[in-house]
Design a protein around this motif. Structure first.
Motif: not given
Length: 268
Positions: A108-113
């Motif tokens: 989720l974190d990397n996808a948001a970035r």
């Protein structure tokens, strides 16, 4: 050693080290969350090798060991090992030498970035650079959206419903950026399909003449599975070794799985 055998040995060594072979072969970078996540993909790596596609593996154990300040990243794979000190290439530079990037699992974190154009993590940096360089990026679609380390720490395997809905939205936005999503079991097939039409380097002065490739010759005394995996391809699915060469049990199993036959050559 006879003169003919000496000349043949030197010629093989020169041909093996010629840079044109490396330039002609397509190459992809696999990015894994930790140094154990690649084990289920072993057969896919064999499939890539059989299709003449090289691959390197980037491990991001804990991600804190891959800080950007000193450009430190941890990498080890079939093709090479990238330095793990201040002389290592920055993540932003890595996609320059690859035809594509494969990420079996994203969170989720990397996808948001990625969807907001932010950097700051290894995966976000590499994806950003690869897309700008018009290199393909393939991500596994059957993923929970939680880092492997988060799953182990929190003892949970999935996101809550609101977070999962947000994650699905991010996946759709990443597709709009040109990122391809495929089942993890089909990642190698997706790479092969992408690189199917890639042309081999041709010599200057016209069309390339067909080259009769000879089997790879192993001149050592002990043939190991690590040496086999380090090879990019096996012409005619064959390898030549001298009589008396020892083949380790793991190497025998690997040769059998890859369908490679062994040709023994008498000394002298």
């Amino acid at each position: 050693m006879e003169m003919r055998e000496l000349i043949e040995s030197i010629t093989r060594e020169l041909l093996k080290n010629m840079p044109i072979d490396k330039l002609a072969l397509p190459k992809v970078l696999y990015i894994f969350c930790d140094s154990t996540a690649h084990e289920p993909f072993y057969e896919q790596f064999i499939k890539l090798s059989n299709h003449g596609i090289c691959h390197d593996i980037l491990f991001l154990d804990g991600e804190t060991s891959s800080w950007l300040g000193m450009h430190r990243i941890e990498c080890g794979g079939a093709g090479k090992v990238i330095a793990t000190d201040e002389y290592a290439p920055a993540p932003l530079e890595l996609p320059k030498e690859y035809d594509g990037i494969v990420i079996p699992e994203i969170d989720l974190d990397n996808a948001a970035r990625v969807v907001t154009g932010m950097k700051g993590t290894i995966k976000a940096e590499i994806i950003f650079s690869a897309l700008l360089l018009e290199k393909f990026v393939i991500i596994g679609e059957d993923i929970p959206g939680l880092k492997r380390s988060d799953r182990r720490c929190l003892r949970t395997l999935s996101l809550t419903a609101p977070y999962h809905k947000l994650f699905l939205k991010q996946i759709e936005e990443m597709k709009e950026l040109g990122i391809e999503f495929r089942p993890q079991k089909d990642l190698a097939d997706a790479v092969i399909q992408r690189l199917k039409g890639k042309k081999q380097a041709q010599p200057m002065g016209g069309e390339a003449e067909p080259v009769q490739e000879e089997p790879i010759f192993f001149s050592g005394k002990l043939l190991t599975s690590d040496w086999i995996m380090s090879q990019s391809r096996f012409p005619h699915q064959q390898i030549s070794i001298q009589k008396g060469t020892i083949i380790s049990p793991l190497a025998q199993d690997l040769l059998r799985e890859m369908g490679i036959t062994v040709q023994y050559i008498a000394k002298g």
